[in-house]
Design an enzyme around this catalytic site. Structure first.
Site, PDB file in Angstrom:
ATOM      1  N   ASP A 129      17.519   8.780  -7.295  1.00  0.00           N
ATOM      2  CA  ASP A 129      18.968   8.835  -7.050  1.00  0.00           C
ATOM      3  C   ASP A 129      19.305   8.613  -5.578  1.00  0.00           C
ATOM      4  O   ASP A 129      20.103   9.363  -4.982  1.00  0.00           O
ATOM      5  CB  ASP A 129      19.551  10.165  -7.544  1.00  0.00           C
TER       6      ASP A 129
ATOM      7  N   HIS B 260       0.806  -1.215   0.000  1.00  0.00           N
ATOM      8  CA  HIS B 260       0.000   0.000   0.000  1.00  0.00           C
ATOM      9  C   HIS B 260       0.843   1.270   0.000  1.00  0.00           C
ATOM     10  O   HIS B 260       0.316   2.379   0.128  1.00  0.00           O
ATOM     11  CB  HIS B 260      -0.924  -0.019   1.224  1.00  0.00           C
TER      12      HIS B 260
ATOM     13  N   LYS C  47       3.104   4.506  -1.177  1.00  0.00           N
ATOM     14  CA  LYS C  47       3.089   5.453  -2.293  1.00  0.00           C
ATOM     15  C   LYS C  47       4.348   6.302  -2.136  1.00  0.00           C
ATOM     16  O   LYS C  47       4.317   7.386  -1.562  1.00  0.00           O
ATOM     17  CB  LYS C  47       1.862   6.370  -2.259  1.00  0.00           C
TER      18      LYS C  47
END
Ligand SMILES: [Zn+2]
Length: 237
Positions: free
Chosen positions: A159, A152, A154
């Site tokens: 880099d 779940h 996000k």
């Protein structure tokens, strides 16, 4: 004899001063460049019911400077800008991803030679409009958890320091140029619903502790999901 002695010391003094001044200039340039590359990034994007209130103006052809601080379009552009800065690698852990602008920015990154890895949820990977499956078709490796627990997260690390070092040790193509690690994280899925309707947040930061910890968790998941690489051909359409 006296004149020769004076000339000799004058030459030595000038040579020494030249060396000192040139080293000083070099150190100053190095410092300014390092300060420039390490300029802190902190951008807090808030999405709410006002985010789409300027959408009609954006669709007009005339140039428009948006002053809506919750603007969906501007916020997506802020994330696109970070993707466009990527030099080596992008690691994405996302539950659902359908935003075209972000997909296009990731395609540009692939064309620049940036290495992209994606971890997503096995339920959502092949859902309608999924840009995760589109990235997979372009050769991006996608992994997912092997349990029924949801992936779940996000977040996206651009880099990440540890990952840049790993890639350099693996490929040894060229020594990494100075680059800045950035993490983009928040409550929102990368969908129109998430960015244009829901009350959500998204933070973009170069904070070293945060980029380091998100990168470490991505690397841990990536290793843990080693035998779960996605192949979109297996998706039921
Ligand atoms: Zn706007």
């Amino acid at each position: 004899m006296y004149v020769w002695f004076n000339n000799k010391w004058a030459a030595i003094t000038i040579a020494a001063a030249t060396v000192v001044v040139s080293r000083l200039i070099y150190a100053t340039i190095k410092y300014v460049r390092s300060r420039k590359s390490e300029k802190e990034v902190l951008n807090i994007l808030i999405f709410n019911e006002l985010s789409g209130s300027c959408a009609a103006k954006h669709s007009q052809k005339a140039p428009f400077k948006c002053r809506n601080k919750y603007c969906t379009k501007s916020h997506i552009q802020s994330i696109v800008h970070q993707i466009d800065q990527a030099q080596y690698c992008i690691d994405i852990a996302i539950y659902t991803f359908t935003i075209i602008e972000l997909f296009e920015a990731l395609k540009r990154a692939l064309r620049r030679g940036v290495t992209i890895r994606v971890i997503s949820d096995h339920e959502m990977i092949c859902s309608s409009g999924s840009k995760v499956s589109s990235l997979n078709r372009l050769g991006v490796e996608v992994r997912m958890p092997r349990t029924t627990a949801m992936m779940h997260h996000k977040f996206m690390v651009i880099d990440g320091g540890a990952r840049v070092d790993d890639l350099w040790l693996r490929d040894r193509k060229s020594k990494p140029r100075a680059c800045q690690s950035v993490v983009v994280y928040g409550s929102s899925n990368w969908t129109l619903q998430g960015f244009n309707g829901n009350c959500e947040n998204c933070v973009i930061t170069s904070d070293r502790q945060m980029t380091g910890q998100f990168q470490a968790e991505f690397d841990r998941m990536w290793k843990s999901f080693e035998y779960s690489s996605c192949n979109v051909k297996a998706c039921i359409k």
